[in-house]
Design a protein around this motif. Structure first.
Motif, PDB file in Angstrom:
ATOM      1  N   SER A 148      -2.842   5.773  -3.082  1.00 13.73           N
ATOM      2  CA  SER A 148      -3.751   6.924  -2.803  1.00 13.73           C
ATOM      3  C   SER A 148      -3.006   8.250  -2.999  1.00 13.73           C
ATOM      4  O   SER A 148      -2.017   8.311  -2.259  1.00 13.73           O
ATOM      5  CB  SER A 148      -4.507   7.128  -1.483  1.00 13.73           C
ATOM      6  OG  SER A 148      -5.265   8.039  -1.298  1.00 13.73           O
TER       7      SER A 148
ATOM      8  N   GLN B 258      -3.640  -2.276  -8.265  1.00 10.15           N
ATOM      9  CA  GLN B 258      -4.949  -2.810  -8.371  1.00 10.15           C
ATOM     10  C   GLN B 258      -5.845  -1.630  -8.471  1.00 10.15           C
ATOM     11  O   GLN B 258      -7.003  -1.541  -8.848  1.00 10.15           O
ATOM     12  CB  GLN B 258      -4.982  -3.996  -7.555  1.00 10.15           C
ATOM     13  CG  GLN B 258      -4.229  -5.254  -8.035  1.00 10.15           C
ATOM     14  CD  GLN B 258      -4.791  -6.373  -6.915  1.00 10.15           C
ATOM     15  OE1 GLN B 258      -5.799  -6.295  -6.088  1.00 10.15           O
ATOM     16  NE2 GLN B 258      -4.160  -7.861  -7.321  1.00 10.15           N
ATOM     17  N   ILE B 259      -5.848  -0.906  -7.179  1.00 11.08           N
ATOM     18  CA  ILE B 259      -6.577   0.282  -6.833  1.00 11.08           C
ATOM     19  C   ILE B 259      -5.824   1.336  -6.841  1.00 11.08           C
ATOM     20  O   ILE B 259      -4.815   1.635  -6.326  1.00 11.08           O
ATOM     21  CB  ILE B 259      -7.241   0.148  -5.463  1.00 11.08           C
ATOM     22  CG1 ILE B 259      -8.099  -1.206  -5.217  1.00 11.08           C
ATOM     23  CG2 ILE B 259      -8.120   0.963  -4.995  1.00 11.08           C
ATOM     24  CD1 ILE B 259      -8.403  -1.989  -3.987  1.00 11.08           C
TER      25      ILE B 259
ATOM     26  N   ASN C  48       0.918  -1.190  -0.067  1.00  4.87           N
ATOM     27  CA  ASN C  48       0.044   0.081  -0.008  1.00  4.87           C
ATOM     28  C   ASN C  48       0.778   1.299  -0.121  1.00  4.87           C
ATOM     29  O   ASN C  48       1.941   1.035   0.531  1.00  4.87           O
ATOM     30  CB  ASN C  48      -0.947  -0.049   1.285  1.00  4.87           C
ATOM     31  CG  ASN C  48      -1.960  -1.256   1.448  1.00  4.87           C
ATOM     32  OD1 ASN C  48      -2.759  -1.236   0.547  1.00  4.87           O
ATOM     33  ND2 ASN C  48      -1.591  -2.071   2.193  1.00  4.87           N
TER      34      ASN C  48
ATOM     35  N   ASP D 117      -1.610  -3.673  -3.739  1.00  2.38           N
ATOM     36  CA  ASP D 117      -3.094  -3.586  -3.456  1.00  2.38           C
ATOM     37  C   ASP D 117      -3.348  -2.079  -3.793  1.00  2.38           C
ATOM     38  O   ASP D 117      -3.802  -1.953  -4.843  1.00  2.38           O
ATOM     39  CB  ASP D 117      -3.305  -3.635  -1.913  1.00  2.38           C
ATOM     40  CG  ASP D 117      -3.298  -5.055  -1.283  1.00  2.38           C
ATOM     41  OD1 ASP D 117      -3.525  -6.008  -2.185  1.00  2.38           O
ATOM     42  OD2 ASP D 117      -3.194  -5.387  -0.229  1.00  2.38           O
ATOM     43  N   SER D 118      -3.385  -1.146  -2.930  1.00  2.00           N
ATOM     44  CA  SER D 118      -3.673   0.181  -3.190  1.00  2.00           C
ATOM     45  C   SER D 118      -2.797   1.312  -3.338  1.00  2.00           C
ATOM     46  O   SER D 118      -1.871   1.276  -2.489  1.00  2.00           O
ATOM     47  CB  SER D 118      -4.918   0.570  -2.576  1.00  2.00           C
ATOM     48  OG  SER D 118      -4.589   0.863  -1.189  1.00  2.00           O
TER      49      SER D 118
END
Length: 123
Positions: A88, A102-103, A70, A85-86
């Motif tokens: 932001s 993936q995100i 992450n 995973d992600s």
């Protein structure tokens, strides 16, 4: 009575959960490998490899590649990113480089320059 081996195992478990913090005035030349959580408020000139969660603070700069589970970006990254995973990117975040996750979340005001691939990443 605790055995020497038990003490070593307990110490390892605690240290693996303690976050690594690169403070604002610190510059690290080299790679960071196998860290669980890392927060960068200073500068890393090198790669971050095999991390669970990476947070680049508003004053944080990474000039290198990042491979993590992450990633949260308030600061700047110049390098390729592979996140299993992600990711932001917050409104103050700036990234230049390739990104694979993936995100993917991008807040209004964030800047990204590069190629994005949103497909499963093999660990």
């Amino acid at each position: 009575m605790a055995k020497k081996e038990d003490f070593k195992q307990d110490s390892f478990d605690l240290s693996s959960q303690t976050p690594t913090i690169i403070c604002k005035s610190f510059v690290l030349y080299g790679s960071v490998e196998e860290t669980h959580h890392i927060r960068v408020e200073g500068t890393i000139v090198g790669d971050i490899k095999q991390a669970h969660t990476v947070v680049i603070g508003t004053t944080g700069i990474v000039r290198g590649n990042i491979h993590a589970k992450n990633l949260v970006v308030f600061g700047r990254i110049e390098g390729n990113i592979c996140v299993t995973d992600s990711i932001s990117i917050k409104s103050t975040g700036r990234i230049v480089g390739k990104l694979n996750a993936q995100i993917f979340a991008l807040e209004h005001g964030a800047t990204y320059e590069g190629l994005i691939a949103m497909k499963p990443v093999l660990s």
